[in-house]
Design a protein around this motif. Sequence first.
Motif, PDB file in Angstrom:
ATOM      1  N   PRO A   1       8.068  -3.929   0.243  1.00  0.00           N
ATOM      2  CA  PRO A   1       7.093  -3.126   0.983  1.00  0.00           C
ATOM      3  C   PRO A   1       7.821  -2.098   1.842  1.00  0.00           C
ATOM      4  O   PRO A   1       8.812  -2.432   2.497  1.00  0.00           O
ATOM      5  N   VAL A   2       7.362  -0.869   1.771  1.00  0.00           N
ATOM      6  CA  VAL A   2       8.027   0.194   2.532  1.00  0.00           C
ATOM      7  C   VAL A   2       7.042   0.785   3.535  1.00  0.00           C
ATOM      8  O   VAL A   2       6.042   1.406   3.172  1.00  0.00           O
ATOM      9  N   ASN A   3       7.331   0.514   4.788  1.00  0.00           N
ATOM     10  CA  ASN A   3       6.487   0.973   5.901  1.00  0.00           C
ATOM     11  C   ASN A   3       7.435   1.403   7.014  1.00  0.00           C
ATOM     12  O   ASN A   3       8.661   1.352   6.826  1.00  0.00           O
ATOM     13  N   PRO A   4       6.918   1.850   8.154  1.00  0.00           N
ATOM     14  CA  PRO A   4       7.834   2.386   9.175  1.00  0.00           C
ATOM     15  C   PRO A   4       8.899   1.406   9.688  1.00  0.00           C
ATOM     16  O   PRO A   4       9.884   1.838  10.281  1.00  0.00           O
TER      17      PRO A   4
ATOM     18  N   SER B   1       1.892   4.252   3.406  1.00  0.00           N
ATOM     19  CA  SER B   1       3.051   3.411   3.112  1.00  0.00           C
ATOM     20  C   SER B   1       2.978   3.051   1.635  1.00  0.00           C
ATOM     21  O   SER B   1       2.021   3.429   0.960  1.00  0.00           O
ATOM     22  N   PHE B   2       3.990   2.357   1.140  1.00  0.00           N
ATOM     23  CA  PHE B   2       4.000   2.060  -0.289  1.00  0.00           C
ATOM     24  C   PHE B   2       4.791   0.790  -0.581  1.00  0.00           C
ATOM     25  O   PHE B   2       5.394   0.192   0.316  1.00  0.00           O
ATOM     26  N   VAL B   3       4.776   0.374  -1.846  1.00  0.00           N
ATOM     27  CA  VAL B   3       5.464  -0.859  -2.236  1.00  0.00           C
ATOM     28  C   VAL B   3       5.949  -0.726  -3.672  1.00  0.00           C
ATOM     29  O   VAL B   3       5.303  -0.074  -4.496  1.00  0.00           O
ATOM     30  N   ARG B   4       7.110  -1.306  -3.949  1.00  0.00           N
ATOM     31  CA  ARG B   4       7.541  -1.465  -5.341  1.00  0.00           C
ATOM     32  C   ARG B   4       7.408  -2.941  -5.680  1.00  0.00           C
ATOM     33  O   ARG B   4       7.880  -3.801  -4.925  1.00  0.00           O
TER      34      ARG B   4
ATOM     35  N   LEU C   1      14.421   1.846  -3.103  1.00  0.00           N
ATOM     36  CA  LEU C   1      13.563   1.408  -4.207  1.00  0.00           C
ATOM     37  C   LEU C   1      14.222   1.562  -5.567  1.00  0.00           C
ATOM     38  O   LEU C   1      13.576   1.446  -6.594  1.00  0.00           O
ATOM     39  N   LYS C   2      15.547   1.836  -5.554  1.00  0.00           N
ATOM     40  CA  LYS C   2      16.206   2.118  -6.838  1.00  0.00           C
ATOM     41  C   LYS C   2      16.242   0.895  -7.737  1.00  0.00           C
ATOM     42  O   LYS C   2      16.236   1.012  -8.955  1.00  0.00           O
TER      43      LYS C   2
ATOM     44  N   VAL D   1       5.465  -1.921 -10.949  1.00  0.00           N
ATOM     45  CA  VAL D   1       4.353  -1.111 -10.459  1.00  0.00           C
ATOM     46  C   VAL D   1       4.706  -0.531  -9.098  1.00  0.00           C
ATOM     47  O   VAL D   1       5.482  -1.115  -8.341  1.00  0.00           O
ATOM     48  N   PHE D   2       4.149   0.635  -8.842  1.00  0.00           N
ATOM     49  CA  PHE D   2       4.341   1.294  -7.561  1.00  0.00           C
ATOM     50  C   PHE D   2       2.964   1.380  -6.907  1.00  0.00           C
ATOM     51  O   PHE D   2       2.011   1.860  -7.518  1.00  0.00           O
ATOM     52  N   GLY D   3       2.856   0.866  -5.695  1.00  0.00           N
ATOM     53  CA  GLY D   3       1.571   0.901  -5.000  1.00  0.00           C
ATOM     54  C   GLY D   3       1.668   1.758  -3.764  1.00  0.00           C
ATOM     55  O   GLY D   3       2.681   1.715  -3.056  1.00  0.00           O
TER      56      GLY D   3
END
Length: 224
Positions: free
Chosen positions: A84-87, A99-102, A69-70, A172-174
């Motif tokens: 999107p960051v998930n498994p 989980s999260f998303v940038r 996510l840098k 934004v970070f979700g």
Amino acid sequence: MYLRLLVILVIVFLHGHVSIIMASDPDPIQDFCIPNPKFGSIKTLAHLSILPCKNSSEATTDDFVFSGLKSSGNFTETGLSTIPVNPTVFPGLNTLGMSFVRADLKVGAINPPHFHPRATEITYVVQGSVYSGFVDSSNRVFARVIEQGEVMVFPRGLMHFQMNVGKKPAMVFGSFNSQNPGSQKIPSAIFGSGIDVELLEKAFGLSPKQIGTMRRRFDPKTLK
Ligand SMILES: *[C@@H]1O[C@H](CO)[C@@H](O)[C@H](O)[C@H]1NC(C)=O
Ligand SMILES: *[C@@H]1O[C@H](CO)[C@@H](O)[C@H](O)[C@H]1NC(C)=O
């Protein structure tokens, strides 16, 4: 008689309650579960496959760190980039129910109306000014500009949207309370999914030509 009614009510209530619990991400029954690469990786998010965990003695610190996510991802033509960051990309998240998303938005760019069927989302504006909001099930809109450092919550399953209204790029970070929140973009779900044209004409009061324009615009084969 009243007692019997009470017992029935309690059973009905408990049954509903149990179904609600079953409908969410399960509570972990172990500290963590890094999928064992021997059995493949978690690929398809629409139908998440549950993979066996690798032996916890083989887990390393790196399994719990994500470095992707840098910087922003690739931007769409409309100026939005999401990672999107998930498994599937961060195995350490597996079974943890999160989980999260940038998301990065160029000046004026939008994150089109969409919803996550399986998660509530908290969004934190890392940088910029973002008009953000959601629509509830009575079609009431809750929206305003949120500035750097502010947070907004989008309740599970409700349609929400964002637009960079500032003079510089926004980030934004979700984060989601599901490891697999799912994401359905309204324009693509309606015009890019192959629903019969006649139905769309009747639903939106548009001509076949107008529907054709919308279909080309949201054709999944050309949409990036
Ligand atoms: C996990 O690894 C430990 C240490 O190598 C070993 O003693 C244990 O039997 C392994 N457990 C399983 C289920 O393979
Ligand atoms: C951006 O696009 C390039 C080229 O298609 C690709 O190699 C790269 O993985 C993409 N980056 C992200 C974060 O998706």
